[in-house]
Design an enzyme around this catalytic site. Structure first.
Site, PDB file in Angstrom:
ATOM      1  N   GLY A  63       0.827  -1.215   0.000  1.00 56.10           N
ATOM      2  CA  GLY A  63       0.000   0.000   0.000  1.00 56.10           C
ATOM      3  C   GLY A  63       0.850   1.250   0.000  1.00 56.10           C
ATOM      4  O   GLY A  63       0.987   1.916   1.029  1.00 56.10           O
TER       5      GLY A  63
ATOM      6  N   SER B 281      -2.113  -3.887  -5.934  1.00 59.71           N
ATOM      7  CA  SER B 281      -2.254  -5.200  -6.577  1.00 59.71           C
ATOM      8  C   SER B 281      -2.659  -6.244  -5.549  1.00 59.71           C
ATOM      9  O   SER B 281      -2.079  -6.301  -4.455  1.00 59.71           O
ATOM     10  CB  SER B 281      -0.940  -5.625  -7.227  1.00 59.71           C
ATOM     11  OG  SER B 281      -0.542  -4.682  -8.178  1.00 59.71           O
TER      12      SER B 281
ATOM     13  N   GLU C 128      14.458  -6.718  -5.068  1.00 60.42           N
ATOM     14  CA  GLU C 128      14.630  -7.526  -6.283  1.00 60.42           C
ATOM     15  C   GLU C 128      14.214  -6.674  -7.469  1.00 60.42           C
ATOM     16  O   GLU C 128      13.056  -6.390  -7.644  1.00 60.42           O
ATOM     17  CB  GLU C 128      13.784  -8.788  -6.195  1.00 60.42           C
ATOM     18  CG  GLU C 128      14.419  -9.973  -6.925  1.00 60.42           C
ATOM     19  CD  GLU C 128      14.246  -9.910  -8.420  1.00 60.42           C
ATOM     20  OE1 GLU C 128      15.241  -9.666  -9.125  1.00 60.42           O
ATOM     21  OE2 GLU C 128      13.120 -10.105  -8.884  1.00 60.42           O
TER      22      GLU C 128
ATOM     23  N   THR D 290       7.480   4.381 -13.847  1.00 57.01           N
ATOM     24  CA  THR D 290       7.097   4.548 -15.255  1.00 57.01           C
ATOM     25  C   THR D 290       8.337   4.601 -16.168  1.00 57.01           C
ATOM     26  O   THR D 290       9.468   4.760 -15.699  1.00 57.01           O
ATOM     27  CB  THR D 290       6.300   5.859 -15.462  1.00 57.01           C
ATOM     28  OG1 THR D 290       7.198   6.954 -15.221  1.00 57.01           O
ATOM     29  CG2 THR D 290       5.111   5.960 -14.524  1.00 57.01           C
TER      30      THR D 290
ATOM     31  N   GLU E 292       9.244   6.948 -18.042  1.00 60.04           N
ATOM     32  CA  GLU E 292       9.937   8.245 -17.946  1.00 60.04           C
ATOM     33  C   GLU E 292      10.838   8.278 -16.703  1.00 60.04           C
ATOM     34  O   GLU E 292      11.956   8.798 -16.743  1.00 60.04           O
ATOM     35  CB  GLU E 292       8.916   9.401 -17.886  1.00 60.04           C
ATOM     36  CG  GLU E 292       8.169   9.654 -19.186  1.00 60.04           C
ATOM     37  CD  GLU E 292       7.106   8.604 -19.495  1.00 60.04           C
ATOM     38  OE1 GLU E 292       6.639   7.938 -18.546  1.00 60.04           O
ATOM     39  OE2 GLU E 292       6.771   8.438 -20.678  1.00 60.04           O
TER      40      GLU E 292
END
Ligand SMILES: Cc1cc2nc3c(=O)[nH]c(=O)nc-3n(C[C@H](O)[C@H](O)[C@H](O)COP(=O)(O)OP(=O)(O)OC[C@H]3O[C@@H](n4cnc5c(N)ncnc54)[C@H](O)[C@@H]3O)c2cc1C
Length: 381
Positions: free
Chosen positions: A118, A152, A235, A363, A365
């Site tokens: 979270g 997720s 990782e 991301t 970028e």
């Protein structure tokens, strides 16, 4: 780096292969839920937490061996371990109290609990330190209010590793604290987000006067940013994204070779063949970029821009492969199911699903920013 594995690493791969051959994952495993029984069997032998130190229930494998294990697991049709093994366990090993380690590490190592991460919020993604979810101390507890997003597997999880703001007056990186929160605590609400390809793999998570024991604070109050950095560093080879690209490439290749041979004929077929060959080269390059990250970690070095190169490159190769799949099968690749759907709907599904690759875990970028500044030494914008 050497472009080959050592004798011991090859032996390790053989051991993993033999084990997976003798005890394979169930067929048609749900990519989200995995195969819980298989996971517990792996856990019982310490494979799930292979790279954890032995004192914490792992096998003390190197990062490169861990990567080899993942390569073989995915090839055998298995699902990779989740946030508990990859993020929460390693964070507790460095920043957790003895009690936290005693309570949580064995349960993660035995695959009896599921964790989610979270961190992101509607106003804090790339700029994570801007997060606003508040935790206020009240006696032996903290009271949490706020919202997380893109979490997720929150809808399947028992616990959440939560970043909150505990000192709004401090500079933003210094007022953050990390907590372990039981998802069944009153005031936690999970709302799945339906994605473009139809499934709901991630969620919004709301916290309304959620009371968290002070004993669940990870590390010191207001030092959560540094614990989070450990979490994000553990990782980072990017090998998962390479698996996605390779799996898609293989599926497209088989589809063209076995069922759509006409698409490979004539001058247009030559162009398609060359494109397929180019993409294969990119998949192989991506694999070695990922292996290089694990190779550096195995030698005690901290990968930095190398991890961003691997993550960024493999994400974009994954998208290019899925785009090829949509283009090569024409209109048939635009349907997700039913008669004529290219690759049984996988061409369309994978194209839509691949959009996430260049967003999650930093991301495209942000990866380029890291390569430009930390890797190439260019000044910050
Ligand atoms: C599949 C998936 C799973 C995820 N799972 C989780 C999870 O389990 N837990 C969790 O906490 N989060 C999760 N996330 C969230 C993810 O970490 C964020 O989406 C990501 O950090 C980007 O943040 P954002 O969506 O707020 O976009 P923003 O940060 O708002 O970015 C918007 C756009 O601006 C660009 N941009 C932003 N800052 C810069 C900059 N400095 N320089 C140049 N361009 C910039 C970005 O590249 C992007 O194109 C997941 C995301 C995805 C896609």
């Amino acid at each position: 780096m050497e472009f080959k594995f050592s004798v011991e690493e090859n032996r390790f791969r053989e051991t993993v292969r033999t084990m997976l051959h003798a005890d394979p994952p169930g067929p048609g495993v749900d990519p989200e839920i995995g195969d819980p029984l298989f996971e517990r069997r792996l856990a019982a032998q310490g494979w799930l937490t292979a790279a954890w130190p032995k004192e914490f229930g792992g096998r003390g494998a190197t990062q490169l061996e861990q990567l080899i294990f993942k390569e073989e697991l995915v090839r055998a049709g298995g699902v990779l371990p989740g946030a508990g093994v990859n993020l929460v366990g390693p964070t507790l090993m460095v920043h957790g109290t003895q009690e936290q380690r005693r309570e949580h590490l064995p349960r993660i190592a035995s695959a009896s609990v599921r964790w989610c991460q979270g961190f992101s919020e509607p106003g804090a993604g790339s700029d994570l330190a801007s997060l606003q979810t508040r935790a206020v101390r009240d006696g032996d507890e903290y009271v949490v209010n706020g919202q997380k997003i893109w979490t997720s597997s929150a809808h399947l999880s028992d616990w959440i590793l939560l970043l909150t703001r505990t000192d709004p007056a401090a500079p933003k990186h210094r007022g953050i604290s990390m907590f372990l929160v039981d998802m069944r605590t009153p005031g936690v609400t999970v709302r799945p987000i339906r994605q473009i390809q139809g499934m709901a793999g991630f969620n919004e998570v709301f916290f309304e006067d959620v009371r968290v024991p002070a004993a669940n604070l990870v590390g010191e109050e207001n030092r959560g940013w540094y614990a989070a950095t450990t979490t994000l560093d553990f990782e980072r080879s990017g090998i998962e994204r390479n698996f996605v690209a390779e799996e898609d490439w293989n599926r497209i290749f088989r589809g063209l070779r076995d069922h759509s041979g006409a698409l490979l004929a004539g001058p247009e077929g030559t162009v398609r063949r060359h494109k397929l060959a180019n993409l294969r080269v990119e998949v192989e390059v991506g694999r070695w970029l990922a292996r290089r990250v694990a190779w550096l970690q195995t030698r005690g070095l901290v990968p930095n821009s190398e991890a961003s190169m691997s993550k960024g490159y493999n994400s974009e190769v994954g998208q290019r492969v899925s785009e090829f799949g949509v283009n090569v099968f024409g209109l048939n690749s635009q349907v997700l199911a039913g008669v004529g759907a290219a690759l049984n709907g996988k061409a369309a599904f994978r194209y839509l699903d691949a959009r996430r690759l260049t967003v999650g875990q930093g991301t495209a970028e942000i990866q380029r920013n890291i390569i430009a500044t930390r890797g190439l030494g260019l000044p910050r914008a």
